[in-house]
Motif scaffolding. Structure first.
Motif, PDB file in Angstrom:
ATOM      1  N   LEU A 190       0.839  -1.145  -0.040  1.00 58.29           N
ATOM      2  CA  LEU A 190       0.056  -0.140   0.081  1.00 58.29           C
ATOM      3  C   LEU A 190       0.889   1.217   0.048  1.00 58.29           C
ATOM      4  O   LEU A 190       1.919   1.339   0.657  1.00 58.29           O
ATOM      5  CB  LEU A 190      -0.838  -0.145   1.428  1.00 58.29           C
ATOM      6  N   GLY A 191       0.592   2.234  -0.884  1.00 63.00           N
ATOM      7  CA  GLY A 191       1.484   3.563  -0.880  1.00 63.00           C
ATOM      8  C   GLY A 191       0.866   4.532  -1.889  1.00 63.00           C
ATOM      9  O   GLY A 191      -0.077   4.329  -2.569  1.00 63.00           O
ATOM     10  N   ALA A 192       1.277   5.730  -1.657  1.00 59.47           N
ATOM     11  CA  ALA A 192       1.115   6.693  -2.548  1.00 59.47           C
ATOM     12  C   ALA A 192       1.991   7.812  -2.192  1.00 59.47           C
ATOM     13  O   ALA A 192       2.802   7.999  -1.384  1.00 59.47           O
ATOM     14  CB  ALA A 192      -0.120   7.357  -2.005  1.00 59.47           C
ATOM     15  N   ARG A 193       1.988   8.724  -3.253  1.00 65.16           N
ATOM     16  CA  ARG A 193       2.787   9.954  -3.301  1.00 65.16           C
ATOM     17  C   ARG A 193       1.915  11.080  -2.106  1.00 65.16           C
ATOM     18  O   ARG A 193       0.596  11.124  -2.542  1.00 65.16           O
ATOM     19  CB  ARG A 193       3.076  10.553  -4.462  1.00 65.16           C
ATOM     20  N   PHE A 194       2.709  11.778  -1.341  1.00 64.03           N
ATOM     21  CA  PHE A 194       1.863  12.628  -0.592  1.00 64.03           C
ATOM     22  C   PHE A 194       2.514  14.093  -0.683  1.00 64.03           C
ATOM     23  O   PHE A 194       3.808  14.081  -0.612  1.00 64.03           O
ATOM     24  CB  PHE A 194       1.748  12.433   0.855  1.00 64.03           C
ATOM     25  N   ALA A 195       1.724  15.041  -0.523  1.00 64.48           N
ATOM     26  CA  ALA A 195       2.230  16.441  -0.279  1.00 64.48           C
ATOM     27  C   ALA A 195       1.259  17.409   0.395  1.00 64.48           C
ATOM     28  O   ALA A 195       0.228  17.015   0.567  1.00 64.48           O
ATOM     29  CB  ALA A 195       2.412  16.829  -1.799  1.00 64.48           C
ATOM     30  N   ALA A 196       2.029  18.372   1.059  1.00 67.47           N
ATOM     31  CA  ALA A 196       1.378  19.257   1.765  1.00 67.47           C
ATOM     32  C   ALA A 196       1.948  20.768   1.515  1.00 67.47           C
ATOM     33  O   ALA A 196       3.311  20.839   1.158  1.00 67.47           O
ATOM     34  CB  ALA A 196       1.468  18.805   3.335  1.00 67.47           C
ATOM     35  N   ALA A 197       1.291  21.709   1.507  1.00 69.92           N
ATOM     36  CA  ALA A 197       1.879  23.063   1.502  1.00 69.92           C
ATOM     37  C   ALA A 197       2.878  23.300   2.507  1.00 69.92           C
ATOM     38  O   ALA A 197       2.691  23.257   3.741  1.00 69.92           O
ATOM     39  CB  ALA A 197       0.653  24.104   1.848  1.00 69.92           C
ATOM     40  N   GLY A 198       3.808  23.554   2.052  1.00 71.21           N
ATOM     41  CA  GLY A 198       5.253  24.227   2.948  1.00 71.21           C
ATOM     42  C   GLY A 198       5.941  22.891   3.394  1.00 71.21           C
ATOM     43  O   GLY A 198       6.906  22.886   3.915  1.00 71.21           O
TER      44      GLY A 198
END
Length: 248
Positions: A190-198
């Motif tokens: 199980l996995g994914a690319r993750f991003a968040a502002a800053g």
């Protein structure tokens, strides 16, 4: 004093020695083992064990593992750590309707918030799912449902980018017969690319390999996982965590 196993499983990733830099990402991983060998119970059922007696044994084993107490203990520590991601193995959903329902993922996220920790959202993949109706000798039969899952909890503010990877590994132990059909106990990635502002982006995967005593199954699973990860090897921060059923 009972030792909290999450202390042994906490990982601070992408951090230098000394103080954690402000753009680091913190990941915790641990196995939420339910406290019973469900595969062995299925084998007993297959061999003609009494369903009512077997259901009572499963319920007793589950209750003896003190799931509510373990979740409360883990949640208190996770609330203090406040990691960006929590990777879970054996994140079980177990219910005997209409008596009770335990969803480890929901219970854990709620307990973390109740302990003053961050709000988390969840991704999950189902490894095996069983459901049966058990006659109890009373007016109401029990609908028993069991799911074994991998899960990733991510802090509010992060979000998956693109498609989530949910893969049942093709290498697996020998199936058992359940309700006239072969039942395969899958392991998953199980996995994914993750991003968040800053924040720094992260590509995060979790898995749970079979035991080392099953011959070539474990290395075949590891090879299959590494082949999937090839697609992500150019990502800036690629992290794989899990229960690898091997020495540290």
């Amino acid at each position: 004093m009972r030792r909290n196993p999450i202390l042994l499983a906490a990982l601070v990733l992408l951090a230098s020695c000394g103080e954690t830099p402000p753009d680091s990402i913190r990941v915790v991983t641990f196995n939420m083992y339910v406290g019973l060998d469900f595969e062995a119970k299925v084998a007993e059922f297959q061999e003609g064990a009494d369903p009512e007696a077997l259901a009572a044994e499963i319920l007793a084993d589950f209750q003896n593992s003190d799931p509510a107490g373990r979740i409360e203990m883990a949640a208190a520590e996770l609330a203090a750590l406040a990691p960006d991601f929590i990777a879970l193995q054996e994140a079980v959903l177990f219910e005997a309707a209409p008596l009770f329902r335990f969803d480890f993922v929901t219970l854990l996220t709620d307990a973390i918030e109740a302990a003053g920790g961050p709000e988390y959202q969840a991704l999950s993949v189902e490894n095996v799912s069983l459901e049966d109706v058990v006659e109890t000798g009373t007016l109401l039969p029990l609908t028993v449902r069991f799911e074994d899952r991998e899960a990733i909890l991510y802090r509010k503010g992060f979000s998956p980018e693109g498609e989530t990877v949910r893969i049942h590994l093709s290498a697996h132990r020998d199936p058992v017969e359940y309700d006239g059909e072969p039942l395969i106990f899958h392991r998953s990635l199980l996995g994914a690319r993750f991003a968040a502002a800053g924040e720094r982006p992260i590509t995060l995967f979790t898995t749970h390999l079979d035991q080392a005593d099953l011959g070539e199954v474990q290395p075949e699973q590891a090879s299959e996982i590494l082949e999937v990860l090839r697609e992500y090897r150019s990502d800036e921060n690629l992290v794989l965590v899990g229960d690898f059923n091997s020495r540290e």
